[in-house]
Design an enzyme around this catalytic site. Structure first.
Site, PDB file in Angstrom:
ATOM      1  N   ASP A 311       0.861  -1.188   0.000  1.00 51.89           N
ATOM      2  CA  ASP A 311       0.000   0.000   0.000  1.00 51.89           C
ATOM      3  C   ASP A 311       0.895   1.234   0.000  1.00 51.89           C
ATOM      4  O   ASP A 311       1.588   1.502   0.974  1.00 51.89           O
ATOM      5  CB  ASP A 311      -0.894  -0.032   1.240  1.00 51.89           C
ATOM      6  CG  ASP A 311      -1.819   1.182   1.332  1.00 51.89           C
ATOM      7  OD1 ASP A 311      -1.828   2.014   0.409  1.00 51.89           O
ATOM      8  OD2 ASP A 311      -2.544   1.288   2.343  1.00 51.89           O
ATOM      9  N   GLU A 313       1.143   4.626   0.511  1.00 55.69           N
ATOM     10  CA  GLU A 313       0.633   5.870   1.090  1.00 55.69           C
ATOM     11  C   GLU A 313       1.633   6.362   2.137  1.00 55.69           C
ATOM     12  O   GLU A 313       2.387   5.575   2.705  1.00 55.69           O
ATOM     13  CB  GLU A 313      -0.726   5.634   1.761  1.00 55.69           C
ATOM     14  CG  GLU A 313      -1.824   5.152   0.820  1.00 55.69           C
ATOM     15  CD  GLU A 313      -3.141   4.938   1.555  1.00 55.69           C
ATOM     16  OE1 GLU A 313      -3.835   5.938   1.820  1.00 55.69           O
ATOM     17  OE2 GLU A 313      -3.459   3.773   1.859  1.00 55.69           O
TER      18      GLU A 313
END
Length: 478
Positions: A311, A313
């Site tokens: 992920d 982010e």
């Protein structure tokens, strides 16, 4: 000229011409139906390469109960005027060399449990480019550990025809898991439900409370622990894994919080995301990717994890711009994440690698490694879109089968709950991967949003009725 040298020459020509399109080439999945033959067209010689029935190259991953099988195919880069054949032999030395090369310790699936055709050859007839299927079968002896991967090592040799095998294509590894003695979450429809759980607040054991009335299977197929973090250690210059107190508590008490899920057939994946320090999935140089992949392998081995969830982010690239001052980092680009996923898969081909198709890694480009173009389908198992987003992902992850594309992900804090129409759209389109985030029976919206949503999933995806046993597991660790 040798095959490898030809590839090097091709690569030099591409560099000289400044064709930077390599970083955005189409990708090829572990489950691609076709292989990108453009990487072979530079050669006049006739080249051959193997694929399995999902289009994977070099290795396959098979799970079976009692018995199972796999088909291999011989492919040619161009049609030929004469028949071409290769032989297939069970060869223990192939695994010994693989273990030595990768510092791994995989065990053989005993030869007595492997059934090869009486005539163990793949043949491409004159005027054709692909052979008929070559079927390999496996049988259980009831004695193998369900927790281990075993390997069927195959040696491939050319036996007729003016044919050369593509580099590394003279061996094939089949990673086999005998699930005969283990419960599973596999449902007849083939849908996979991933529960990405905010473990700072929620006990993973809550995933055990939801079953299907008719099949008696668990609704959830895999837990994603959200989340572990990657960290750049400025003293050592290394990128390592770190865990907050909640994640570490669950790992430390694996037998209590995670093993019960795996004992019921559920997989456990670790989320990996940046942590505001300038390091991320998309700015690691190849050598740093290799080192971090070793760190990830150590984590999976230590905590018996079934894979990872990437992920991208919170990296804060622009604040630090590490590539300007620190060796081992590159300008942020999705190709760096491609390389990281490739290195993780190379070390642990049996583990699942799931991509959260968001931000910089909305898609993953092909990369050029060891003389060949490697497309994302060779190392990505699943890719899931952001909340509420649909649409085919073949362009972003070429070769990834629709069954492994996750659409209409749901956010159970109430930000997005998929409708029955959304779910039915997936069924009609052949998309069979779905993610729910932040399921928590203690949240106020559980009765009127989360539970009805899971009931819809049970009905639309599995034509079954959800059974909730009412058991709630609180956060009971410090």
């Amino acid at each position: 000229m040798k095959y490898l040298n030809l590839f090097k020459l091709q690569y030099m020509v591409i560099l000289i011409l400044g064709c930077l399109f390599i970083s955005s080439c189409t990708e090829e999945d572990m489950t691609v139906g076709t292989v990108d033959e453009k990487i072979y067209e530079f050669h006049d010689e006739l080249l051959g390469y193997l694929t399995d029935d999902q289009g994977k190259q070099l290795s396959s991953d098979v799970e079976f109960r009692l018995s199972g099988d796999l088909s291999l195919y011989l492919n040619l880069t161009k049609k030929t005027t004469s028949d071409c054949t290769v032989s297939v032999v069970y060869d223990e030395n192939v695994l010994e060399e693989y273990n030595a090369r990768n510092s791994s310790s995989y065990e053989l699936l005993p030869r007595s449990q492997v059934i090869l055709p009486e005539e163990a050859v793949l043949e491409v007839k004159a005027g054709e480019k692909k052979s008929s299927p070559f079927q390999i079968s496996f049988v259980s002896n009831g004695e193998l550990s369900v927790d281990n991967k075993y390997v069927v090592p195959l040696k491939i040799n050319v036996t007729s025809g003016n044919l050369n095998l593509v580099q590394e294509e003279n061996t094939w590894l089949i990673f086999v898991t005998d699930k005969t003695g283990m419960p599973d979450c596999n449902k007849a429809s083939g849908f996979k439900i991933f529960s990405c759980m905010e473990v700072n607040d929620t006990n993973p054991l809550n995933n055990l409370s939801f079953t299907l009335k008719n099949s008696k299977k668990l609704l959830i197929d895999a837990l994603i622990m959200f989340s572990g973090n990657m960290m750049y250690n400025r003293e050592t210059g290394q990128v390592t894994m770190k865990y907050n107190g909640n994640v570490q508590a669950l790992l430390d008490k694996y037998d209590h919080y995670l093993k019960p899920l795996q004992d019921r057939g559920m997989k456990v994946l670790m989320g990996i995301m940046p942590d505001h320090d300038g390091s991320g999935l998309c700015n690691l140089a190849p050598e740093t990717c290799r080192d971090f992949a070793l760190e990830i392998k150590a984590m999976c081995d230590a905590y018996n994890l079934d894979g990872i969830f990437l992920d991208e982010e919170y990296a804060d690239y622009s604040i630090y711009d590490l590539y300007l001052t620190v060796p081992g980092f590159v300008r942020p680009a999705a190709s760096a994440c491609s390389r990281l996923a490739y290195e993780v898969h190379k070390l642990q081909p049996e583990k699942d690698i799931m991509i959260y198709a968001y931000s910089t890694i909305y898609s993953l480009p092909a990369i050029y490694v060891d003389g060949r173009t490697v497309q994302s389908g060779e190392y990505v198992t699943y890719a899931v879109r952001d909340y509420g987003i649909a649409g085919d992902m073949s362009y972003s992850f070429p070769g990834l089968p629709k069954s492994n594309m996750g659409l209409y992900s749901q956010e159970y804090t109430g930000k997005f709950i998929a409708s029955k129409a959304n779910l039915q759209w997936m069924v009609d389109g052949g998309y069979k991967t779905h993610m729910i985030f932040a399921m928590d029976p203690y949240r106020l919206n559980f009765e009127y949003q989360q539970l009805p949503s899971m009931q819809d999933i049970a009905k639309v995806f599995f034509d079954d009725e959800l059974v909730y046993d009412g058991v709630k597991y609180p956060k009971d660790w410090e």
